[in-house]
Design a protein around this motif. Structure first.
Motif, PDB file in Angstrom:
ATOM      1  N   SER A   1      -2.267 -15.231   3.400  1.00 30.95           N
ATOM      2  CA  SER A   1      -0.843 -14.880   3.275  1.00 30.95           C
ATOM      3  C   SER A   1      -0.411 -14.603   1.837  1.00 30.95           C
ATOM      4  N   SER A   2      -1.174 -15.098   0.845  1.00 27.58           N
ATOM      5  CA  SER A   2      -0.856 -14.790  -0.547  1.00 27.58           C
ATOM      6  C   SER A   2      -1.995 -14.032  -1.239  1.00 27.58           C
ATOM      7  N   ASP A   3      -2.905 -13.479  -0.454  1.00 28.17           N
ATOM      8  CA  ASP A   3      -4.026 -12.724  -1.014  1.00 28.17           C
ATOM      9  C   ASP A   3      -3.510 -11.435  -1.670  1.00 28.17           C
ATOM     10  N   PRO A   4      -3.874 -11.181  -2.936  1.00 29.83           N
ATOM     11  CA  PRO A   4      -3.306 -10.021  -3.647  1.00 29.83           C
ATOM     12  C   PRO A   4      -3.555  -8.693  -2.932  1.00 29.83           C
ATOM     13  N   MET A   5      -4.783  -8.477  -2.486  1.00 28.28           N
ATOM     14  CA  MET A   5      -5.113  -7.203  -1.856  1.00 28.28           C
ATOM     15  C   MET A   5      -4.425  -7.042  -0.500  1.00 28.28           C
ATOM     16  N   MET A   6      -4.470  -8.082   0.318  1.00 29.95           N
ATOM     17  CA  MET A   6      -3.872  -7.978   1.643  1.00 29.95           C
ATOM     18  C   MET A   6      -2.361  -7.796   1.569  1.00 29.95           C
ATOM     19  N   ARG A   7      -1.726  -8.416   0.578  1.00 27.19           N
ATOM     20  CA  ARG A   7      -0.278  -8.260   0.451  1.00 27.19           C
ATOM     21  C   ARG A   7       0.083  -6.943  -0.247  1.00 27.19           C
ATOM     22  N   TRP A   8      -0.880  -6.323  -0.915  1.00 33.58           N
ATOM     23  CA  TRP A   8      -0.668  -4.952  -1.391  1.00 33.58           C
ATOM     24  C   TRP A   8      -0.633  -4.011  -0.191  1.00 33.58           C
ATOM     25  N   PHE A   9      -1.540  -4.230   0.751  1.00 35.45           N
ATOM     26  CA  PHE A   9      -1.522  -3.450   1.985  1.00 35.45           C
ATOM     27  C   PHE A   9      -0.211  -3.654   2.734  1.00 35.45           C
ATOM     28  N   TYR A  10       0.168  -4.923   2.874  1.00 32.89           N
ATOM     29  CA  TYR A  10       1.314  -5.285   3.712  1.00 32.89           C
ATOM     30  C   TYR A  10       2.299  -6.166   2.914  1.00 32.89           C
ATOM     31  N   PRO A  11       3.062  -5.578   1.992  1.00 33.61           N
ATOM     32  CA  PRO A  11       3.988  -6.384   1.182  1.00 33.61           C
ATOM     33  C   PRO A  11       5.123  -6.985   2.005  1.00 33.61           C
TER      34      PRO A  11
ATOM     35  N   THR B   1       6.620  -9.096   4.922  1.00 33.87           N
ATOM     36  CA  THR B   1       6.136 -10.185   5.776  1.00 33.87           C
ATOM     37  C   THR B   1       6.006  -9.731   7.224  1.00 33.87           C
ATOM     38  N   ASN B   2       6.967  -8.966   7.693  1.00 29.58           N
ATOM     39  CA  ASN B   2       6.913  -8.485   9.071  1.00 29.58           C
ATOM     40  C   ASN B   2       5.696  -7.599   9.297  1.00 29.58           C
ATOM     41  N   ASP B   3       5.428  -6.685   8.348  1.00 34.76           N
ATOM     42  CA  ASP B   3       4.257  -5.816   8.476  1.00 34.76           C
ATOM     43  C   ASP B   3       2.973  -6.631   8.417  1.00 34.76           C
ATOM     44  N   TYR B   4       2.947  -7.602   7.516  1.00 37.48           N
ATOM     45  CA  TYR B   4       1.748  -8.446   7.407  1.00 37.48           C
ATOM     46  C   TYR B   4       1.480  -9.159   8.724  1.00 37.48           C
ATOM     47  N   MET B   5       2.485  -9.763   9.300  1.00 33.62           N
ATOM     48  CA  MET B   5       2.302 -10.501  10.549  1.00 33.62           C
ATOM     49  C   MET B   5       1.978  -9.573  11.720  1.00 33.62           C
ATOM     50  N   GLU B   6       2.437  -8.341  11.647  1.00 33.59           N
ATOM     51  CA  GLU B   6       2.162  -7.401  12.734  1.00 33.59           C
ATOM     52  C   GLU B   6       0.763  -6.804  12.647  1.00 33.59           C
ATOM     53  N   TYR B   7       0.346  -6.439  11.421  1.00 37.93           N
ATOM     54  CA  TYR B   7      -0.874  -5.648  11.285  1.00 37.93           C
ATOM     55  C   TYR B   7      -2.099  -6.425  10.822  1.00 37.93           C
ATOM     56  N   PHE B   8      -1.914  -7.482  10.024  1.00 33.71           N
ATOM     57  CA  PHE B   8      -3.099  -8.168   9.492  1.00 33.71           C
ATOM     58  C   PHE B   8      -3.961  -8.811  10.580  1.00 33.71           C
ATOM     59  N   PRO B   9      -3.382  -9.439  11.618  1.00 28.71           N
ATOM     60  CA  PRO B   9      -4.256  -9.986  12.665  1.00 28.71           C
ATOM     61  C   PRO B   9      -5.168  -8.932  13.289  1.00 28.71           C
TER      62      PRO B   9
ATOM     63  N   GLU C   1      -1.405   4.019  10.953  1.00 28.43           N
ATOM     64  CA  GLU C   1      -0.191   3.540  11.608  1.00 28.43           C
ATOM     65  C   GLU C   1       0.652   2.671  10.683  1.00 28.43           C
ATOM     66  N   ALA C   2      -0.019   1.873   9.831  1.00 26.35           N
ATOM     67  CA  ALA C   2       0.678   0.812   9.103  1.00 26.35           C
ATOM     68  C   ALA C   2       1.102   1.183   7.688  1.00 26.35           C
ATOM     69  N   LEU C   3       0.398   2.116   7.040  1.00 22.68           N
ATOM     70  CA  LEU C   3       0.591   2.322   5.605  1.00 22.68           C
ATOM     71  C   LEU C   3       1.336   3.611   5.299  1.00 22.68           C
TER      72      LEU C   3
ATOM     73  N   ARG D   1      -0.053   4.837  -0.237  1.00 23.82           N
ATOM     74  CA  ARG D   1      -0.972   3.712  -0.106  1.00 23.82           C
ATOM     75  C   ARG D   1      -2.163   4.080   0.775  1.00 23.82           C
ATOM     76  N   LEU D   2      -1.925   4.914   1.759  1.00 23.61           N
ATOM     77  CA  LEU D   2      -2.999   5.350   2.649  1.00 23.61           C
ATOM     78  C   LEU D   2      -4.053   6.143   1.877  1.00 23.61           C
ATOM     79  N   ALA D   3      -3.616   7.019   0.983  1.00 21.88           N
ATOM     80  CA  ALA D   3      -4.567   7.803   0.190  1.00 21.88           C
ATOM     81  C   ALA D   3      -5.428   6.898  -0.677  1.00 21.88           C
ATOM     82  N   HIS D   4      -4.829   5.893  -1.299  1.00 21.55           N
ATOM     83  CA  HIS D   4      -5.598   4.951  -2.109  1.00 21.55           C
ATOM     84  C   HIS D   4      -6.580   4.163  -1.233  1.00 21.55           C
ATOM     85  N   THR D   5      -6.142   3.791  -0.045  1.00 23.07           N
ATOM     86  CA  THR D   5      -6.997   3.016   0.854  1.00 23.07           C
ATOM     87  C   THR D   5      -8.229   3.813   1.255  1.00 23.07           C
ATOM     88  N   PHE D   6      -8.043   5.083   1.588  1.00 26.03           N
ATOM     89  CA  PHE D   6      -9.185   5.916   1.967  1.00 26.03           C
ATOM     90  C   PHE D   6     -10.141   6.110   0.784  1.00 26.03           C
ATOM     91  N   SER D   7      -9.587   6.208  -0.420  1.00 24.49           N
ATOM     92  CA  SER D   7     -10.434   6.314  -1.608  1.00 24.49           C
ATOM     93  C   SER D   7     -11.272   5.059  -1.797  1.00 24.49           C
TER      94      SER D   7
END
Length: 199
Positions: free
Chosen positions: A30-40, A42-50, A96-98, A102-108
């Motif tokens: 929940s406080s991981d730098p990379m994962m919270r960059w993906f999903y800053p 809280t609602n998105d994090y709880m929806e998509y990270f699982p 769907e989520a990004l 951010r999506l372009a950076h993720t694919f890179s």
């Protein structure tokens, strides 16, 4: 060397326990730098990270390589050699989520990671985490050492990507070496690491 707790009974999580494991990992990251960059959000994090955890490491449940201890206080999902995450489904989830930038950076990042994967068969650790109230008790080290004993016994490489610089020292203590650093503009660093088997 990390302390191995004699009382720590490591168990293999079944498919029926998948949600309990994912719940632990959602709290752990929940406080991981990379994962919270993906999903800053809280609602998105709880929806998509699982779902990210399911797609990235969920095949561990099919292969008996999802490990937990102390009533799901900590969990690790390992993928055996030649078992890969569902990359197409991950791409669809990111789309769907990004937002577009951010999506372009993720694919890179995904493309860059391909260059760090070992060319010979290897064990992949997509996700390991300890619940926030259970940290600093050696549980992560216990789970790590348990799986690495298999790698050593079978003479196979272990590979992971650290999304949190605070965890690097743990991995180094267990024999992992840094392969490089991947970072896109405002994105936190992602650090691929590899460990050769010990005699």
């Amino acid at each position: 060397m990390a302390t191995i707790h004699e009382s720590a009974e490591i168990e293999t999580a079944t498919k029926a326990e998948e949600q309990q494991v994912i719940n632990t990992l959602v709290l752990a990251f929940s406080s991981d730098p990379m994962m919270r960059w993906f999903y800053p959000s809280t609602n998105d994090y709880m929806e998509y990270f699982p779902e990210f955890v399911r797609l990235y490491g969920g095949k561990a449940f099919d292969h008996g390589t999802a490990h937990t201890l102390h009533d799901f206080a900590a969990a690790a999902l390992w993928l055996p050699p030649d078992v890969d995450p569902d990359e197409d489904a991950l791409v669809a989830l990111f789309q769907e989520a990004l937002p577009e930038e951010r999506l372009a950076h993720t694919f890179s990042v995904m493309e860059q990671l391909d260059g760090y994967h070992p060319t010979e068969p290897y064990w992949h650790l997509p996700v390991i985490g300890v619940g926030p109230t259970q940290q600093r008790r050696g549980y992560g080290s216990t789970l790590m050492q348990y799986a690495l004993e298999t790698c050593d016994r079978e003479g196979e490489i272990a590979y992971l990507e650290s999304s949190n610089p605070l965890n690097i020292s743990l991995y180094v203590r267990h024999g992992f070496e840094i392969l490089g650093v991947i970072q896109e503009e405002t994105m936190p660093p992602l650090i691929p690491m590899v460990r050769t088997p010990r005699e």
